[in-house]
Write an enzyme that holds these catalytic residues in place. Structure first.
Site, PDB file in Angstrom:
ATOM      1  N   LYS A 179       0.897  -1.184   0.000  1.00  0.00           N
ATOM      2  CA  LYS A 179       0.000   0.000   0.000  1.00  0.00           C
ATOM      3  C   LYS A 179       0.918   1.211   0.000  1.00  0.00           C
ATOM      4  O   LYS A 179       1.606   1.493   0.965  1.00  0.00           O
ATOM      5  CB  LYS A 179      -0.877  -0.024   1.258  1.00  0.00           C
ATOM      6  CG  LYS A 179      -2.216   0.667   1.114  1.00  0.00           C
ATOM      7  CD  LYS A 179      -2.149   2.161   0.892  1.00  0.00           C
ATOM      8  CE  LYS A 179      -2.090   2.945   2.191  1.00  0.00           C
ATOM      9  NZ  LYS A 179      -1.820   4.388   1.950  1.00  0.00           N
ATOM     10  N   VAL A 236      -1.096   4.750  14.383  1.00  0.00           N
ATOM     11  CA  VAL A 236      -1.618   3.781  13.403  1.00  0.00           C
ATOM     12  C   VAL A 236      -1.000   2.401  13.651  1.00  0.00           C
ATOM     13  O   VAL A 236      -1.673   1.377  13.543  1.00  0.00           O
ATOM     14  CB  VAL A 236      -1.365   4.270  11.956  1.00  0.00           C
ATOM     15  CG1 VAL A 236      -1.758   3.206  10.948  1.00  0.00           C
ATOM     16  CG2 VAL A 236      -2.142   5.554  11.688  1.00  0.00           C
ATOM     17  N   GLY A 237       0.270   2.380  14.006  1.00  0.00           N
ATOM     18  CA  GLY A 237       0.947   1.107  14.284  1.00  0.00           C
ATOM     19  C   GLY A 237       0.235   0.313  15.368  1.00  0.00           C
ATOM     20  O   GLY A 237       0.101  -0.906  15.282  1.00  0.00           O
ATOM     21  N   GLU A 254       7.667  -0.224  12.376  1.00  0.00           N
ATOM     22  CA  GLU A 254       8.735   0.786  12.428  1.00  0.00           C
ATOM     23  C   GLU A 254       8.047   2.131  12.608  1.00  0.00           C
ATOM     24  O   GLU A 254       7.463   2.668  11.674  1.00  0.00           O
ATOM     25  CB  GLU A 254       9.553   0.752  11.131  1.00  0.00           C
ATOM     26  CG  GLU A 254      10.260  -0.569  10.878  1.00  0.00           C
ATOM     27  CD  GLU A 254      11.394  -0.841  11.852  1.00  0.00           C
ATOM     28  OE1 GLU A 254      11.842   0.091  12.551  1.00  0.00           O
ATOM     29  OE2 GLU A 254      11.816  -2.005  11.941  1.00  0.00           O
ATOM     30  N   CYS A 288      11.912   9.600  10.859  1.00  0.00           N
ATOM     31  CA  CYS A 288      11.649   8.978  12.153  1.00  0.00           C
ATOM     32  C   CYS A 288      12.853   9.168  13.056  1.00  0.00           C
ATOM     33  O   CYS A 288      12.732   9.211  14.276  1.00  0.00           O
ATOM     34  CB  CYS A 288      11.363   7.501  11.960  1.00  0.00           C
ATOM     35  SG  CYS A 288      12.617   6.669  10.971  1.00  0.00           S
TER      36      CYS A 288
HETATM   37  P1  NAD Z   1       0.792   7.434   9.143  1.00  0.00           P
HETATM   38  O1  NAD Z   1       0.844   6.423  10.218  1.00  0.00           O
HETATM   39  O2  NAD Z   1      -0.310   8.416   9.163  1.00  0.00           O
HETATM   40  O3  NAD Z   1       0.720   6.734   7.704  1.00  0.00           O
HETATM   41  C1  NAD Z   1       1.652   5.772   7.291  1.00  0.00           C
HETATM   42  C2  NAD Z   1       0.983   4.827   6.304  1.00  0.00           C
HETATM   43  O4  NAD Z   1      -0.069   4.148   6.975  1.00  0.00           O
HETATM   44  C3  NAD Z   1       0.350   5.519   5.111  1.00  0.00           C
HETATM   45  O5  NAD Z   1       0.541   4.730   3.962  1.00  0.00           O
HETATM   46  C4  NAD Z   1      -1.135   5.560   5.486  1.00  0.00           C
HETATM   47  O6  NAD Z   1      -1.983   5.602   4.376  1.00  0.00           O
HETATM   48  C5  NAD Z   1      -1.275   4.263   6.235  1.00  0.00           C
HETATM   49  N1  NAD Z   1      -2.405   4.237   7.168  1.00  0.00           N
HETATM   50  C6  NAD Z   1      -2.962   5.270   7.851  1.00  0.00           C
HETATM   51  N2  NAD Z   1      -3.995   4.840   8.587  1.00  0.00           N
HETATM   52  C7  NAD Z   1      -4.082   3.504   8.406  1.00  0.00           C
HETATM   53  C8  NAD Z   1      -4.940   2.492   8.923  1.00  0.00           C
HETATM   54  N3  NAD Z   1      -5.927   2.770   9.761  1.00  0.00           N
HETATM   55  N4  NAD Z   1      -4.723   1.218   8.534  1.00  0.00           N
HETATM   56  C9  NAD Z   1      -3.721   0.902   7.698  1.00  0.00           C
HETATM   57  N5  NAD Z   1      -2.888   1.828   7.158  1.00  0.00           N
HETATM   58  C10 NAD Z   1      -3.060   3.105   7.524  1.00  0.00           C
HETATM   59  O7  NAD Z   1       2.212   8.147   9.171  1.00  0.00           O
HETATM   60  P2  NAD Z   1       2.711   9.382   8.314  1.00  0.00           P
HETATM   61  O8  NAD Z   1       2.366  10.620   9.015  1.00  0.00           O
HETATM   62  O9  NAD Z   1       2.337   9.212   6.894  1.00  0.00           O
HETATM   63  O10 NAD Z   1       4.285   9.121   8.416  1.00  0.00           O
HETATM   64  C11 NAD Z   1       5.055   9.647   9.404  1.00  0.00           C
HETATM   65  C12 NAD Z   1       5.310   8.647  10.507  1.00  0.00           C
HETATM   66  O11 NAD Z   1       6.075   7.542  10.019  1.00  0.00           O
HETATM   67  C13 NAD Z   1       6.139   9.242  11.635  1.00  0.00           C
HETATM   68  O12 NAD Z   1       5.625   8.847  12.859  1.00  0.00           O
HETATM   69  C14 NAD Z   1       7.515   8.640  11.398  1.00  0.00           C
HETATM   70  O13 NAD Z   1       8.328   8.625  12.535  1.00  0.00           O
HETATM   71  C15 NAD Z   1       7.156   7.286  10.906  1.00  0.00           C
HETATM   72  N6  NAD Z   1       8.293   6.662  10.204  1.00  0.00           N
HETATM   73  C16 NAD Z   1       8.957   5.653  10.844  1.00  0.00           C
HETATM   74  C17 NAD Z   1      10.079   5.075  10.247  1.00  0.00           C
HETATM   75  C18 NAD Z   1      10.848   3.973  10.934  1.00  0.00           C
HETATM   76  O14 NAD Z   1      11.592   3.269  10.265  1.00  0.00           O
HETATM   77  N7  NAD Z   1      10.719   3.800  12.243  1.00  0.00           N
HETATM   78  C19 NAD Z   1      10.494   5.511   8.983  1.00  0.00           C
HETATM   79  C20 NAD Z   1       9.774   6.531   8.361  1.00  0.00           C
HETATM   80  C21 NAD Z   1       8.667   7.089   8.993  1.00  0.00           C
END
Ligand code: NAD
Length: 490
Positions: A179, A236-237, A254, A288
């Site tokens: 996705k 979301v995680g 992650e 992140c």
């Molecule tokens: P987000 O959690 O809003 O979205 C990430 C992904 O999840 C997107 O593709 C989104 O469409 C999907 N998503 C959102 N809601 C969902 C649901 N209910 N079910 C399934 N999928 C869903 O995060 P964001 O704001 O787009 O990204 C930033 C975040 O990502 C920050 O917290 C950052 O720290 C984290 N991040 C972590 C790492 C790592 O390796 N630890 C790397 C990059 C980014």
């Protein structure tokens, strides 16, 4: 609209072909640098996800039946396509994120390195052979794929995020549904095209576009998804872990960070200032691993703050190679950042520089947050404890090493951490005792390499590590095999 790099309507890749959404839904993808429409993408729904998962299931027997070396050869062919098309790939990344072309090319290079490393794992994919307590009995482990992997990624480093998940998932013999992040659909689409052109069999990798709740959630909930690998926010995680946990599907998370960078009184302050700026502001703080808590010894606090202030004021903001940082990914994120700073201000923090949207003619149409330094924030305030994911960092004054370490560890997150000191004893103590998945001395809070395991503790993840060979543990099951020899039959 950039019709040369990607189509006006970015479609899904399902079973090796481009497909629209069942109900024809589309969403807009805007340029963060200009606010203008870049393209539209398919707003996938549950029924589209089901088609993608069915395609991956159909492709699984043949793909998992190939030898890992054969899979590695195909993945290496994709890596070579990526290398041959690196400029185009980087141009798409730059268009979708607003990052400078050179930064986008650097990120693309990282993705290629990841691809090559994982393709090479086809010739390793090691198990163990070991001893047995019983005579004439031999023990070994082998790796088996899990089935269909559901991969969900954030937009911040879009092609690196694709590579970190797709290559380890596929080398292990899984097929996958990716996705894409809704802010970077064309990057994922272009990768799908390269993979097809390189000879990846149809259905092995399916890419769906769409929003989190509409396209991501049905993927997580799908009973045929054996492993969910997610890069995104902690919020979301947590939901993903709950959903997948109900059917005991494997999950790799992650998540976010609130990463400390400690500056000791014996640090090389010029070097420390350079790395604070890079950690806090490169990629507009959308990492992140961004350094968002700068913990400074009292003895050098005033001098170091003044250095940072002067250097931050000199930063150039824009989407070119002449700029130090670009826009943030979308307007909603920008509004949230400005609100977080405003709350901090109301709670007594001082905004040394920045703190608002850039509204001058050069920046007004894009999503530009001024690089922001904050001091005197309460370490328990929201700005100190919640990830903002933008070019915003807070300075904290501490009296000594022990207070610095305590403050570094006083966080719900534990992704990365850094210390600047010339004292090996402080460096050793900090890197051992700091609660983080990655600890660095005398550089930045970011910069992990493709062959090394990356991931966090506490609310930064669930203990899994990507990439490195440790990623193979996410995407494969281990099987113990015991062979008993019958001496009489020899
Ligand atoms: P987000 O959690 O809003 O979205 C990430 C992904 O999840 C997107 O593709 C989104 O469409 C999907 N998503 C959102 N809601 C969902 C649901 N209910 N079910 C399934 N999928 C869903 O995060 P964001 O704001 O787009 O990204 C930033 C975040 O990502 C920050 O917290 C950052 O720290 C984290 N991040 C972590 C790492 C790592 O390796 N630890 C790397 C990059 C980014």
């Amino acid at each position: 609209m950039n019709t040369k790099l990607f189509p006006e309507i970015v479609l899904n890749w399902i079973d090796g072909a481009e497909k629209g959404a069942s109900d024809g839904a589309l969403f807009n993808n805007l340029s963060p640098a200009t606010g203008k429409l870049l393209c539209q993408a398919v707003g996938s729904r549950k029924s589209d996800v089901e088609k993608a998962v069915a395609s991956a299931r159909k492709a699984f027997p043949a793909w998992s039946g190939m030898t890992p070396v054969q899979r590695g050869d195909i993945l290496m062919a994709i890596a070579q396509r990526m290398r041959a098309n690196a400029e185009t790939m980087a141009a798409i990344v730059a268009a979708e994120t607003g990052m400078a072309p050179s930064a986008a090319l650097g990120e693309t290079g990282g993705a290629i390195a990841q691809a090559e490393f994982m393709a090479g794992e086809g010739r390793r994919l090691y198990g163990r052979t070991t001893t047995s307590a019983v005579p004439d009995k031999y023990a070994m482990t082998v790796r088996h794929p899990l089935g269909v992997a559901g991969l969900i990624i954030a937009a911040n480093t879009p092609i690196a995020n694709v590579a970190w998940k797709v290559f380890p998932a596929l080398i292990c013999g899984n097929t996958a549904v990716l996705k894409a992040a809704e802010d970077t659909p064309a990057t994922a689409w272009f990768f799908g095209q390269l993979a097809r052109d390189a000879g990846l069999p149809p259905g092995v990798l399916n890419i769906i576009q769409g929003m989190g709740e509409e396209a991501g959630a049905p993927l997580v909930a799908h009973p045929d998804i054996a492993v969910v690998s997610f890069t995104g926010s902690t919020e979301v995680g947590r939901m993903i872990a709950e959903t997948a946990g109900r059917r005991l599907a494997k999950v790799s998370l992650e998540l976010g960070g609130k990463n400390p960078l400690v500056v000791c009184d014996d640090a090389d302050l010029e070097n420390a200032a350079k790395w604070v700026l890079l950690s806090a502001f490169s990629n507009a703080g959308q990492r992140c691993a961004a350094g968002s808590r700068i913990i400074i010894f009292d003895a050098v606090y005033d001098q170091f703050r003044d250095m940072l202030l002067e250097k931050t004021q000199q930063l150039k903001v824009g989407p070119t190679d002449m700029d130090d940082l670009g826009p943030v990914i979308n307007e909603t994120q920008l509004i949230n950042m400005v609100a977080a700073v405003e709350t901090a201000r109301q709670e007594g923090a001082q905004i040394l520089v920045g703190g608002s949207r850039m509204t001058d003619p050069e920046h007004a149409d894009g999503f530009y947050m001024a690089p922001t330094l904050i001091e005197n924030a309460d370490p328990r305030a929201g700005i100190s404890t919640r990830e903002v994911f933008g070019p915003i960092t807070c300075l904290y004054r501490v009296k000594d090493f022990q207070e610095a370490l305590r403050m570094a560890n006083d966080s719900p997150y534990g992704l990365t951490a850094c210390i600047h000191s010339r004292n090996i004893h402080r460096v050793m103590e900090f890197t051992q005792k700091v609660q983080a998945g990655v600890a660095v001395a005398n550089a930045g809070t970011y910069g992990s390499e493709p062959h090394m395991p990356f991931g966090g503790v506490k609310q930064s993840g669930n203990g899994s590590r990507e990439p490195g060979t440790e990623a193979l543990d996410i995407y494969s099951n281990l099987k113990d095999i015991y062979i008993c020899v019958e001496p009489d039959l020899i």
